[in-house]
Enzyme design. Structure first.
Site, short mmCIF file in Angstrom:
data_model
loop_
_atom_site.label_atom_id
_atom_site.label_comp_id
_atom_site.label_asym_id
_atom_site.label_seq_id
_atom_site.Cartn_x
_atom_site.Cartn_y
_atom_site.Cartn_z
N CYS A 1 0.86 -1.18 0.00
CA CYS A 1 0.00 0.00 0.00
C CYS A 1 0.90 1.23 0.00
CB CYS A 1 -0.92 -0.03 1.20
SG CYS A 1 -2.45 0.89 0.93
N CYS B 1 -3.94 -0.26 -3.13
CA CYS B 1 -4.30 1.12 -3.42
C CYS B 1 -3.78 1.52 -4.80
CB CYS B 1 -3.75 2.08 -2.36
SG CYS B 1 -1.95 2.19 -2.34
N CYS C 1 3.99 -0.22 -8.80
CA CYS C 1 4.47 -1.61 -8.82
C CYS C 1 3.54 -2.49 -9.64
CB CYS C 1 4.61 -2.16 -7.40
SG CYS C 1 5.88 -1.36 -6.43
#
Length: 277
Positions: A17, A89, A96
């Site tokens: 995240c 998120c 990524c």
């Protein structure tokens, strides 16, 4: 010696995240509880951060052990292999898209409890993650422990001005569109060729036409990477619409179980990105 062998047999999961302060910490704690005997679970952020005190409060409210939680940067795991990398998120998904050294990567769009509306945003997020992880375990591995009952709380949400609920529901009234949407919801994003393989459709225009209907209804968006176009759930959807899609998928996995298996064995799947930014 037996403890070492046990850890070697466990599959490794990394939740990513933004700052490893809320969602990824919750996901790590939940999966350890649900299936810690078969998964070795970690979490990290793409930015440095601190664990939000409200995250700990929400976990302890349901008697989860939140002791020892700390915020970790993704660089701490550089070079390690993970069987699953799951982004939670938009920022982590964007930075990524293709995490190195992983067997499978999934992108789950879970609203940030620090900014979401509603009277109990952190327990609502915990409930959503619990449901999503139950779905994950059903597909990837049968759960070995009873899931704690985390009852969802009401979510206050104001739909986008240009979002039409009638068009939204009409867009779901086709087998191909509904299954495609459920597959996209589960995997995070898919391209036309992957959906053709999963749905056993030989004609690309048929899939493309149905995706165009979903896109026109603002249900999905696309992005181009090289020669490929990838489709994902529109991050700007109202929370209630995202919940409809998520709940439909989570509670009807048998409807797309064979399609997921066909994707799992698909050869030469397109590369989403060359590397993590």
């Amino acid at each position: 010696m037996s403890m070492i062998m046990e850890n070697m047999n466990k599959k490794k999961v990394l939740f990513l995240c933004t700052s490893n302060s809320a969602r990824s910490q919750m996901a790590e704690t939940l999966l350890k509880y649900k299936a810690g005997d078969i998964y070795e679970v970690y979490s990290a952020g793409v930015e440095k951060g601190e664990v939000d005190a409200r995250t700990i409060q929400a976990l302890e409210k349901f008697d989860f052990d939140a002791s020892g939680l700390r915020s970790k940067h993704v660089d701490e795991f550089e070079g390690q292999f993970f069987d699953y990398v799951i982004t939670l998120c938009e920022k982590a998904s964007a930075e990524c898209r293709s995490y190195p050294n992983t067997g499978k990567q999934l992108a789950w769009d879970i609203p940030d409890p620090k900014t979401r509306a509603g009277t109990h945003p952190f327990t609502t997020t915990l409930s959503e993650l619990s449901n999503r992880l139950t779905m994950f375990l059903f597909v990837e591995n049968k759960p070995t422990k009873n899931t704690k009952d985390i009852k969802p709380t009401a979510i206050q949400d104001t739909p986008l001005a240009d979002f039409d609920p009638i068009t939204f529901y009409k867009s779901l009234t086709d087998d191909i569109r509904l299954k495609a949407l459920m597959l996209i919801e589960y995997h995070g994003e898919l391209c036309v060729c992957e959906l053709m393989e999963a749905l056993e459709e030989d004609v690309q225009p048929k899939i493309s036409r149905n995706l165009a209907v979903l896109k026109k209804a603002n249900v999905i968006t696309d992005r181009k990477h090289g020669q490929w176009v990838f489709y994902r759930i529109n991050p700007e959807l109202p929370v209630w619409a995202k919940t409809v899609i998520a709940q439909t998928t989570e509670n009807n996995i048998p409807l797309i179980e064979r399609e997921i298996e066909r994707l799992n064995v698909m050869q030469n799947r397109p590369d989403r990105a060359g590397f993590c930014k």
